[in-house]
Design a protein around this motif. Structure first.
Motif, PDB file in Angstrom:
ATOM      1  N   SER A 127      -7.159 -39.133  36.924  1.00 17.44           N
ATOM      2  CA  SER A 127      -7.654 -38.549  35.681  1.00 17.44           C
ATOM      3  C   SER A 127      -7.648 -39.589  34.564  1.00 17.44           C
ATOM      4  N   SER A 128      -8.533 -39.404  33.615  1.00 19.37           N
ATOM      5  CA  SER A 128      -8.615 -40.322  32.479  1.00 19.37           C
ATOM      6  C   SER A 128      -7.495 -40.046  31.492  1.00 19.37           C
ATOM      7  N   GLU A 145      -8.226 -36.956  29.477  1.00 20.64           N
ATOM      8  CA  GLU A 145      -7.867 -35.697  30.135  1.00 20.64           C
ATOM      9  C   GLU A 145      -6.375 -35.421  29.978  1.00 20.64           C
ATOM     10  N   ASP A 200      -0.280 -34.608  37.810  1.00 25.36           N
ATOM     11  CA  ASP A 200      -1.562 -34.550  38.520  1.00 25.36           C
ATOM     12  C   ASP A 200      -1.925 -33.115  38.884  1.00 25.36           C
ATOM     13  N   LEU A 254      -2.984 -31.309  35.694  1.00 27.84           N
ATOM     14  CA  LEU A 254      -4.353 -31.694  35.345  1.00 27.84           C
ATOM     15  C   LEU A 254      -5.359 -30.982  36.241  1.00 27.84           C
ATOM     16  N   ARG A 274      -8.263 -28.302  35.066  1.00 29.01           N
ATOM     17  CA  ARG A 274      -9.674 -28.420  35.433  1.00 29.01           C
ATOM     18  C   ARG A 274     -10.172 -27.156  36.130  1.00 29.01           C
TER      19      ARG A 274
END
Length: 358
Positions: free
Chosen positions: A131-132, A135, A350, A353, A357
């Motif tokens: 992920s960026s 984000e 992670d 995230l 999403r």
């Protein structure tokens, strides 16, 4: 020695079986984790749950005393009869190998193969990917809003720190509600299990830096109740996740977040949200310190007081003992293919995230 050699041979066979299972995660998930192991875990947990104290903790003390007695016997025999000391040492090593072989086999059968199961992210249909920073920033921002809002709804003591008025017993009593709600969405977490247990030497346990331990030989979720009230619900739910076959630490933290935020009590919601916030902001600090400092300014005064108290609490227990136990825990995690070791606690980000999403 004749019969003992068969017991010792269980050890390499167990290692081989563990290696084979690690290459067949779907088989482990279906036939072990959700097959034979789930009712085994539940039965063991319910039986030991009859007792108000931790049988696992008592067994640890008994085992330590047993090993010390065996070492003492070896030392005494060596002094008494130097010629016979080699034979005594041989018997000691054989007995130790037998003990290790039995313990390792029981560990794998009762719980250890859960390290080889399908990841919780996969079973929950969460697509974990790189992920960026943006984000991660958005995740942290939303968690700050949630945590600040929840902090306004909980009780705080005279020092302005969140407090659970019923104490740890109240947390233990209400904890199962979290999984009653969550298991409707994630059936793999369903089932009846024994209640959490407080560690008798919780104060001493703080010097190790450990907040809880799942004991697979008794199916008990053991909790260090001497820690901070606002993190205790998340810790209890984390150890209860291990009871439900979630072996990996990062996944147990993620499940703790899901379960706590599914709980009807705002104090549990706050504890889970704060756990997620701490992990996510730590990740952001490592990725982009300027963005971390920017978001940090958004913490409410109540959250800041709690975090300051948390830091001061653990500072008083820092030292060599904590370093030793951290290294031991790190080695344990790596031995079960959690390659990041202690750092794997940060990998829940992670999953957070991926959930955001989704």
């Amino acid at each position: 020695m004749g019969k003992k050699i068969y017991i010792i041979m269980i050890l390499p066979l167990s290692v081989l079986l563990n290696f084979v299972f690690s290459r067949n995660t779907s088989f482990v998930e279906k036939y072990y984790s959700n097959g034979i192991n789930k009712p085994t875990r539940q039965l063991l947990s319910l039986v030991t749950g009859i007792f108000s104290f931790s049988l696992g903790e008592i067994l640890v003390y008994f085992f330590v005393i047993l090993i010390l007695l065996m070492i003492g016997k070896l030392f005494y025999s060596s002094i008494k009869d130097i010629k016979n000391s080699i034979e005594c040492l041989k018997d000691f090593l054989v007995n130790m190998l037998c003990i290790v072989s039995i313990i390792y086999f029981l560990f794998l059968f009762l719980w250890g193969f859960n390290y080889d199961r399908t990841t919780f992210g996969e079973t929950a249909s969460l697509k974990v990917r790189p992920s960026s920073v943006d984000e991660l920033y958005e995740l942290c921002h939303s968690l700050i809003i949630d945590t600040n809002d929840l902090r306004e709804k909980v009780y705080e003591n005279e020092a302005g720190v969140m407090e659970f008025q019923e104490g740890y017993k109240g947390i233990f009593q209400q904890a199962p509600l979290a999984y009653e709600n969550l298991s409707k969405e994630y059936p793999t977490l369903s089932g009846k299990y024994g209640k959490p247990k407080n560690v008798l030497l919780s104060e001493k346990m703080c010097y190790t830096g450990i907040t809880g331990v799942y004991f697979p030989f008794t199916g008990e979720a053991n909790v260090n109740v001497a820690t901070t009230d606002f993190m205790l619900p998340a810790t209890v739910i984390h150890e209860m996740a291990h009871q439900r076959g979630i072996a990996r630490e990062d996944e147990a933290n993620f499940v703790a977040y899901l379960a706590c935020t599914s709980h009807p009590d705002d104090r549990f919601k706050y504890s889970g949200s704060l756990l997620a916030l701490i992990n996510s902001m730590n990740a952001l600090r490592n990725a982009d310190y300027e963005k971390y400092k920017e978001l940090r300014l958004g913490y409410s005064e109540g959250v800041l007081r709690d975090l300051q108290y948390l830091s001061e609490f653990w500072q008083q227990y820092e030292g060599k003992t904590e370093e030793v136990f951290t290294k031991v825990n790190d080695s344990y995690l790596k031995s079960n293919r959690q390659e990041a070791g202690v750092k794997s606690y940060g990998n829940m980000v992670d999953l957070l995230l991926a959930l955001k999403r989704k």
